[in-house]
Design an enzyme around this catalytic site. Structure first.
Site: not given
Ligand code: IPM
Ligand code: MN
Length: 327
Positions: A225, A113, A197, A164, A221
């Site tokens: 999720d 990032y 992985d 990784k 990130d």
């Molecule tokens: C998150 C989101 C952000 C990220 C995006 C919107 C830039 O996916 O906060 O997880 O990748 O960090």
């Molecule tokens: Mn995200």
């Protein structure tokens, strides 16, 4: 919820709404100005951000400028993402373990990032695109330490570091060395490393096994999720962008939900869970706890939006929880 919970606990909380929507960007081309960023970070204790993302801004620039801009500007190196299963039926897994409660420490200022990279001969068949992962000793050390400190302070027994290192040898080497070094200072906490992985697989297979997880920006990130989904979905997952002792930014892990825009049925619980984290950050632990209880009650009593099997609207869920606070 933020105002109501703070008021009940005698907390002195003043709230200023800020307009940073995509509408504004589309009308004047401004996502957030440098001056606004300075003011937000300098004049407030915290910000609670709504969900970002608008299909009219397909390159995501609006979300990136605001979210990444604030994370970097305020050096919010911890992205704290707790994933707790509040009720087994919320999990898509066949045999969810009710004790599942993973806490992700995602590095939030470096890695892929960092914005280091570029392209050559763009738009031609000879196009080259690069993106470099930036990992500094100081950056790795502080996030790894934050994970161990949290584990110690919250009675957690294990920290898992995800990387990784079998392929990304340079950053993997740094992360592993720092993880061992810092981990030695916390002999009571068990530590282990996992390849990303294998971790993606294992988070589906047996998420209940994981406790505190620390990882780089992009892996965090993605894995957060996944962790959110196995514990009830993005509609429930909050996050805190933190730098201990400093200004903090709270936001749901989810983005906006353009497919249901305007229908009044977006799940408010992740945003409300962010309000709880905000209250905690402001030193109002009692108020934060009450907000957490309201979330649990809304799930237990089925006062939820359709994505969670309920039939309430966003507003109804919110009003019900505020009503419950007053009881
Ligand atoms: C998150 C989101 C952000 C990220 C995006 C919107 C830039 O996916 O906060 O997880 O990748 O960090
Ligand atoms: Mn995200």
């Amino acid at each position: 919820m933020l105002a109501a919970a703070a008021a009940r606990h005698g907390g002195d909380l003043s709230l200023d709404p800020w307009e940073l929507s995509a509408d504004r960007y589309l009308s004047d081309g401004v996502t957030i100005t440098d001056e606004e960023r300075e003011r937000l970070v300098g004049e407030y204790d915290a910000a609670l951000l709504g969900a970002l993302g608008d299909p009219r801004v397909p390159d995501g620039r609006h979300a990136r400028d605001i979210l990444l801009g604030l994370r970097f500007r305020a050096d919010l190196y911890i992205n704290f993402r707790p994933c707790r299963l509040l009720a087994p039926e919320l999990s898509p897994l066949r045999t969810p373990d009710p004790s599942t409660h993973i806490v992700f420490f995602r590095e939030n200022t470096e890695g892929l990032y960092a914005g280091v990279g570029g392209s050559l001969r763009a738009g031609t068949p000879d196009e080259v695109a690069t993106e470099q992962s930036v990992n500094t000793y100081r950056g790795v050390e502080r996030i790894v330490r934050a994970a161990f400190r949290y584990a110690r302070d919250h009675g957690r027994s294990r920290v898992t570091m995800v990387d990784k290192a079998n392929v990304l040898r340079y950053e993997g080497g740094l992360w592993r060395r720092v993880f061992a070094e810092v981990g030695d200072e916390y002999p009571e906490i068990e530590r282990e490393t996992m390849y990303v992985d294998a971790m993606a697989m294992d988070l589906v297979r047996r998420p209940e096994r994981y406790d505190v997880v620390v990882t780089s920006n992009l892996f965090g990130d993605i894995l957060s999720d996944l962790g959110a989904q196995v514990t009830g979905g993005l509609g429930l997952a909050p996050s805190g962008n933190l730098h201990p002792g400093k200004w903090a930014l709270f936001e749901p892990v989810h983005g906006s939900a353009p497919d249901i825009a305007g229908r009044g049925i977006a799940n408010p619980l992740a945003a409300v869970a962010c309000a709880a984290l905000t209250l905690e950050h402001l030193g109002m632990a009692g108020a934060a706890e009450e907000v957490g209880e309201c979330i649990e009650a809304s799930i237990a009593q089925g006062v939820t939006t359709p994505d969670q099997g309920g039939s309430s609207s966003t507003r109804e869920v919110g009003e019900w929880m505020i009503g419950r606070l007053a009881e």
